[in-house]
Write a protein that holds these residues in place. Structure first.
Motif, PDB file in Angstrom:
ATOM      1  N   UNK A 178       4.529  -1.980  -1.672  1.00  0.00           N
ATOM      2  CA  UNK A 178       3.566  -2.924  -2.233  1.00  0.00           C
ATOM      3  C   UNK A 178       4.102  -4.347  -2.160  1.00  0.00           C
ATOM      4  N   UNK A 179       5.390  -4.534  -2.443  1.00  0.00           N
ATOM      5  CA  UNK A 179       5.986  -5.870  -2.346  1.00  0.00           C
ATOM      6  C   UNK A 179       5.905  -6.400  -0.911  1.00  0.00           C
ATOM      7  N   UNK A 180       6.204  -5.541   0.076  1.00  0.00           N
ATOM      8  CA  UNK A 180       6.132  -5.940   1.486  1.00  0.00           C
ATOM      9  C   UNK A 180       4.699  -6.286   1.872  1.00  0.00           C
ATOM     10  N   UNK A 181       3.765  -5.452   1.432  1.00  0.00           N
ATOM     11  CA  UNK A 181       2.358  -5.687   1.760  1.00  0.00           C
ATOM     12  C   UNK A 181       1.880  -7.024   1.189  1.00  0.00           C
ATOM     13  N   UNK A 182       2.286  -7.340  -0.032  1.00  0.00           N
ATOM     14  CA  UNK A 182       1.895  -8.611  -0.646  1.00  0.00           C
ATOM     15  C   UNK A 182       2.560  -9.785   0.049  1.00  0.00           C
ATOM     16  N   UNK A 183       3.837  -9.585   0.451  1.00  0.00           N
ATOM     17  CA  UNK A 183       4.563 -10.660   1.123  1.00  0.00           C
ATOM     18  C   UNK A 183       3.932 -10.986   2.481  1.00  0.00           C
ATOM     19  N   UNK A 184       3.559  -9.944   3.230  1.00  0.00           N
ATOM     20  CA  UNK A 184       2.972 -10.141   4.552  1.00  0.00           C
ATOM     21  C   UNK A 184       1.475 -10.428   4.488  1.00  0.00           C
ATOM     22  N   UNK A 185       0.873 -10.135   3.341  1.00  0.00           N
ATOM     23  CA  UNK A 185      -0.577 -10.292   3.160  1.00  0.00           C
ATOM     24  C   UNK A 185      -1.343  -9.513   4.222  1.00  0.00           C
ATOM     25  N   UNK A 186      -0.895  -8.285   4.483  1.00  0.00           N
ATOM     26  CA  UNK A 186      -1.495  -7.466   5.522  1.00  0.00           C
ATOM     27  C   UNK A 186      -2.560  -6.552   4.917  1.00  0.00           C
ATOM     28  N   UNK A 187      -3.715  -6.515   5.526  1.00  0.00           N
ATOM     29  CA  UNK A 187      -4.809  -5.664   5.083  1.00  0.00           C
ATOM     30  C   UNK A 187      -4.399  -4.201   5.246  1.00  0.00           C
TER      31      UNK A 187
END
Length: 348
Positions: A178-187
């Motif tokens: 989740x942290x990585x997804x938020x950092x990359x802002x990837x759908x």
């Protein structure tokens, strides 16, 4: 901007087995949407349709306005992380990650830089020369995630990626992802059958049953305001009591509350944390078992008709097996014919 649009997508297998039944869903740029449901609900099939690993019987799938419905997986701007990791055991970590970039004929220096960058992103800096069979399950899953991210997909697809891991590792990894997804802002579209994963990770949850969408909303809405009995029972723990409404009041031999709906049969739904208990000699419910969790207690009860209920209490001390108690619902909802009729002001 990376947006996913699913329009009236259905998938029928073999002799008429419908796995996905006319599902429509929009996933916004940078949003993490979780497909949640029991086995056979169609969630993994829908994910595979988005990834191109299955072809829909009808409907369309578009990414940033481009129709990708009939494109094969390698031509879609998506990255898939499977439950089984699907790593090549005869290759080290570097070659597992570099494989897709080599197929795209990227320069060697760029490949090296991107491999190093994505390994640092997933917390595996310096692991590039390790063989994949030398890694733990959690490390292998990080490599699988890195392999998808290195190709810079517009849409990240996660198919129960933590299912084979133990609970503590699963909890830690989902926080990291989740942290990585938020950092990359990837759908991201994420499939799970675990309520805790969905509630803790998702911006929105899509609850599926029998190939259809039962409800799609923010996690707190799904939990506090379920629209169908299935969603109410599948998300968290819910007590159900069958009874009737007569003259604006729910009637059951052991429980009665005001309910301003039309007369007729209804099912009362109340969360354990919203069901207060009062010890009394002539109480309608009987305590079956009490579990002390330290921070709270869980009281199992049964009614005269055999209905089993649970109540979350601050302290289990006043309650013992065999004791009689009165039931005081602080918040509740009511369903009839699979439709929500009523929700009290503070209902779960």
């Amino acid at each position: 901007m990376s947006k996913l649009s699913i329009r009236a997508v259905s998938k029928v297998f073999g002799a008429g087995t419908t796995a996905v039944d006319s599902v429509s869903l929009d996933v916004a740029d940078g949003e993490l949407v979780c497909l949640l449901g029991p086995s056979g609900s169609g969630k993994s099939t829908l994910l595979r349709l988005v990834g191109g690993f299955e072809q829909p019987t009808s409907g369309t799938i578009a990414i940033d306005g481009q129709d990708v419905t009939r494109l094969p997986p390698e031509q879609r701007p998506t990255g898939m992380v499977f439950q089984s990791h699907a790593l090549w055991s005869h290759m080290n970590v570097f070659n597992n990650l570099a494989f897709g970039l080599k197929l795209r004929k990227r320069p060697a220096a760029e490949i090296r830089d991107r491999v190093e960058g994505v390994l640092e992103l997933v917390g595996l800096k310096g692991y590039d020369r390790r063989m994949t069979n030398e890694l733990s399950g959690g490390q292998q899953q990080r490599v699988a995630l890195a392999r998808s991210l290195i190709l810079e997909p517009k849409i990240l697809l996660l198919d129960e990626p933590f299912a084979s891991l133990d609970q503590h590792l699963r909890e830690r990894l989902r926080e990291e992802v989740r942290d990585i997804q938020l950092r990359l802002k990837i759908t991201t579209l994420f499939v799970t059958h675990g309520q805790d994963e969905a509630l803790s990770m998702a911006d929105r949850i899509v609850v599926m049953q029998n190939g259809r969408t039962e409800q799609a909303d923010r996690p707190e809405i799904i939990y506090r305001d379920p629209q169908t009995p299935f969603v109410a029972g599948f998300i968290g723990t819910m007590n159900f009591v069958d009874g009737r409404v007569e003259n604006g009041r729910f009637v059951h031999p052991d429980l009665s509350v005001d309910m301003p709906v039309s007369d007729g049969p209804v099912t009362l739904a109340v969360r354990p944390e919203a069901l207060d208990l009062v010890s009394t000699q002539d109480g309608a419910a009987v305590v079956h078992r009490v579990t002390d969790f330290g921070t709270h207690g869980l009281v199992d009860l049964h009614l005269s008709d055999g209905t089993r209920l649970k109540s979350l209490v601050r302290s289990p001390e006043p309650f013992r097996s065999g004791h009689a108690v009165d039931l005081r619902p602080r918040a509740f909802a009511a369903f009839r014919d699979n439709v929500k009729l009523y929700r009290s002001s503070d209902a779960a």
